[in-house]
Write a protein that holds these residues in place. Structure first.
Motif, short mmCIF file in Angstrom:
data_model
loop_
_atom_site.label_atom_id
_atom_site.label_comp_id
_atom_site.label_asym_id
_atom_site.label_seq_id
_atom_site.Cartn_x
_atom_site.Cartn_y
_atom_site.Cartn_z
N SER A 30 53.88 41.90 67.25
CA SER A 30 52.85 41.38 66.36
C SER A 30 53.17 41.85 64.95
O SER A 30 53.46 43.03 64.73
CB SER A 30 51.47 41.90 66.76
OG SER A 30 51.14 41.42 68.05
N SER A 79 48.44 37.41 60.28
CA SER A 79 49.02 38.09 61.43
C SER A 79 49.43 37.06 62.47
O SER A 79 48.78 36.02 62.61
CB SER A 79 48.01 39.06 62.05
OG SER A 79 47.65 40.06 61.13
N TYR A 80 50.50 37.37 63.19
CA TYR A 80 50.92 36.51 64.29
C TYR A 80 51.65 37.35 65.33
O TYR A 80 52.08 38.46 65.06
CB TYR A 80 51.79 35.36 63.80
CG TYR A 80 53.19 35.75 63.38
CD1 TYR A 80 54.26 35.63 64.26
CD2 TYR A 80 53.45 36.23 62.11
CE1 TYR A 80 55.55 35.98 63.89
CE2 TYR A 80 54.73 36.58 61.71
CZ TYR A 80 55.78 36.46 62.61
OH TYR A 80 57.05 36.81 62.24
N SER A 81 51.77 36.78 66.51
CA SER A 81 52.50 37.43 67.60
C SER A 81 53.54 36.48 68.15
O SER A 81 53.35 35.26 68.14
CB SER A 81 51.54 37.83 68.72
OG SER A 81 50.62 38.78 68.26
#
Length: 123
Positions: A30, A79-81
């Motif tokens: 993440s 934010s990202y995963s």
């Protein structure tokens, strides 16, 4: 400007989707991107260098992240995963984001190396 864009990374081993017997180790990561500048910026593309525990590496280039080209206003975050499969129970990634500011100036934001460790497998 690139010092005003901060990235932080968290990683984890996805044991229930990995198969150590078949040398398949899946990791999730993440990334949190924080715009600490006074300009609005947009993420255009990414570059990753992925290295497994045996030293084999792969370079990945692509547009955006997770299908998006996020625009971040001053003090805004994104934010990202995502996932990274490896053939070994440990490895690392490093890379950069190509960004563009309001004046049309492109710049790179370095993402410092981060490690993947399947600690359950290594113990």
């Amino acid at each position: 400007m690139n010092n005003d864009i901060k990235t932080t990374v968290e990683t984890s081993y996805v044991s229930d989707r990995s198969s150590p017997i078949q040398s398949y180790f899946l990791f999730s990561y993440s990334i949190h991107i924080e715009n600490n500048s006074n300009d609005t910026v947009q993420l255009l593309s990414r570059y990753w260098k992925i290295t497994d525990g045996s030293g084999s590496s792969e370079d990945i280039y692509g547009p955006g992240v997770v299908g998006k080209n996020p625009t971040l206003s001053p003090k805004e975050t994104f934010s990202y995963s995502s996932f990274c499969p490896l053939r070994t129970p440990m490895g690392s990634m490093r890379g950069s984001y190509r960004m563009i500011d309001e004046q049309g100036v492109e710049f790179d934001v370095e993402i410092h190396p981060f490690r993947f460790i399947a600690s359950q497998v290594l113990n």
